[in-house]
Scaffold this active site. Structure first.
Site, mmCIF file in Angstrom:
data_model
loop_
_atom_site.group_PDB
_atom_site.id
_atom_site.type_symbol
_atom_site.label_atom_id
_atom_site.label_comp_id
_atom_site.label_asym_id
_atom_site.label_seq_id
_atom_site.Cartn_x
_atom_site.Cartn_y
_atom_site.Cartn_z
ATOM 1 N N PRO A 174 -19.525 3.428 -19.859
ATOM 2 C CG PRO A 174 -21.033 2.568 -20.739
ATOM 3 C CD PRO A 174 -20.174 3.976 -20.642
ATOM 4 C CD GLU B 142 -27.342 4.436 -25.712
ATOM 5 O OE1 GLU B 142 -28.521 4.068 -25.606
ATOM 6 O OE2 GLU B 142 -26.095 3.355 -25.986
ATOM 7 N NE ARG C 72 -13.478 7.668 2.819
ATOM 8 C CZ ARG C 72 -12.047 6.592 3.105
ATOM 9 N NH1 ARG C 72 -10.991 6.303 2.019
ATOM 10 N NH2 ARG C 72 -11.927 6.099 4.608
ATOM 11 C CG ASP D 163 -9.836 3.508 3.462
ATOM 12 O OD1 ASP D 163 -10.299 3.286 4.455
ATOM 13 O OD2 ASP D 163 -9.705 4.351 2.993
HETATM 14 N N1 LIG Z 1 -23.332 0.848 -17.549
HETATM 15 C C1 LIG Z 1 -22.283 1.673 -16.921
HETATM 16 C C2 LIG Z 1 -21.363 2.957 -16.327
HETATM 17 C C3 LIG Z 1 -20.381 1.937 -14.977
HETATM 18 N N2 LIG Z 1 -20.684 1.019 -14.783
HETATM 19 N N3 LIG Z 1 -20.145 2.791 -14.793
HETATM 20 N N4 LIG Z 1 -20.282 4.250 -15.502
HETATM 21 C C4 LIG Z 1 -20.974 3.653 -16.878
HETATM 22 C C5 LIG Z 1 -22.048 4.877 -17.337
HETATM 23 C C6 LIG Z 1 -21.384 5.968 -17.683
HETATM 24 C C7 LIG Z 1 -21.597 6.985 -18.827
HETATM 25 C C8 LIG Z 1 -23.551 6.517 -18.670
HETATM 26 C C9 LIG Z 1 -23.741 7.365 -20.127
HETATM 27 CL CL1 LIG Z 1 -23.141 8.504 -20.460
HETATM 28 C C10 LIG Z 1 -25.003 6.223 -20.596
HETATM 29 N N5 LIG Z 1 -24.697 5.813 -19.840
HETATM 30 C C11 LIG Z 1 -25.872 3.940 -20.132
HETATM 31 C C12 LIG Z 1 -25.154 3.083 -20.700
HETATM 32 C C13 LIG Z 1 -24.975 2.106 -19.807
HETATM 33 C C14 LIG Z 1 -24.766 0.934 -20.927
HETATM 34 C C15 LIG Z 1 -24.433 1.430 -22.326
HETATM 35 N N6 LIG Z 1 -24.688 2.599 -22.446
HETATM 36 C C16 LIG Z 1 -24.877 3.258 -21.759
HETATM 37 C C17 LIG Z 1 -23.531 5.422 -19.444
HETATM 38 C C18 LIG Z 1 -22.748 4.329 -17.982
#
Ligand SMILES: N#Cc1c(N)n[nH]c1-c1ccc2c(Cl)cn(Cc3cccnc3)c2c1
Length: 252
Positions: free
Chosen positions: A94, A121, A163, A178
């Site tokens: 995230p 997480e 792509r 693009d």
């Molecule tokens: N949300 C988002 C997000 C985004 N916008 N791009 N990538 C991700 C992403 C990528 C990897 C994970 C993994 Cl591993 C667990 N979560 C759920 C999460 C969400 C928020 C806080 N903690 C965990 C992921 C989210």
């Protein structure tokens, strides 16, 4: 391009068998291999997660499992003919580096990508530390919204990268057109598009597009792209070359 994906949900990547990605795989432009992370567990429940040190909500993915999986996937790939060097490892998170067209262009130059989409997480941070000393490891996120895991992010990144590879889009479409491609269209949104019939439910195709005057059509398309960009994404418009904006026939 060789792509390895390690996940507890390999079935999540079925879309990579269809459309552009499927054809690119059939033509050998993309060699995508899926790996079930649980294959490297050693308990009857195939456990991949545990409680976080320091307490807190949720679970953390165990470093041992990921370490064994990554080592095995990399070793197996290197044992095959034609797999170059070491992979670029991409871990969706995230808080990761924002995935943009610029990053997609960078990844499209790589011969081998290894994606590690996690759940819960996230992955024990020592995994990134371990492989960061041996490989190029990127933590990357797609957009400011909350997902349940990294798999959707990997699908987005693979489509955006694939792509760009020669031969994937075919002759009808060029990546230089693009919306977010560098060059003339950089920071410009795509304009409206039309096809037959010339009138549909009373809606007419803009006359200029039926004129056959290529210069006027090109200018109209650029003006429409500018209008849309100024209207919908003014922050992109602010990055445009001033000459481009000056040339915009605002007609307002
Ligand atoms: N949300 C988002 C997000 C985004 N916008 N791009 N990538 C991700 C992403 C990528 C990897 C994970 C993994 Cl591993 C667990 N979560 C759920 C999460 C969400 C928020 C806080 N903690 C965990 C992921 C989210």
């Amino acid at each position: 391009m060789r792509v390895d994906i390690i996940s507890i949900f390999p079935e999540y990547f079925a879309p990579l068998d269809v459309s552009l990605m499927g054809k690119a795989r059939e033509r050998g432009i993309l060699d995508i291999r899926l790996h079930q992370l649980r294959d490297w567990t050693h308990d009857v429940h195939k456990t991949v997660d545990d409680t976080p040190y320091g307490g807190g909500p949720g679970m953390v993915m165990k470093p041992e499992i990921w370490g064994e999986a990554i080592d095995a996937v990399v070793a197996a790939a290197l044992a095959e003919r034609g797999v170059p060097g070491e992979p670029r490892m991409i871990v969706p998170t995230p808080s990761g580096r924002p995935f943009t067209q610029e990053v997609a262009l960078e990844y499209a130059e790589e011969p081998w990508l290894l994606f590690a989409p996690a759940r819960y997480e996230g992955i024990d941070s020592r995994v990134m530390a371990e492989y960061g000393s041996r490989l190029r490891v990127d933590e990357v996120g797609i957009g400011d919204y909350v997902l349940a895991g990294g798999e959707a992010a990997v699908l987005v990144m693979i489509e955006a990268v694939a792509r760009l590879l020669p031969g994937v889009l075919g002759n009808a479409r060029s990546v230089t057109d693009d919306s977010f491609a560098p060059g003339v269209m950089a920071n410009l949104l795509e304009g409206p598009v039309y096809t037959k019939p010339p009138v549909w439910r009373g809606h007419e195709v803009p006359e200029v597009l039926l004129s056959g005057h290529h210069g006027k059509i090109a200018r109209w398309r650029r003006d429409e792209a500018l209008r849309r960009t100024l209207e919908k994404r003014p922050e992109l418009a602010s990055r445009l070359d001033p000459a481009t904006l000056d040339a915009y026939d605002r007609k307002v």
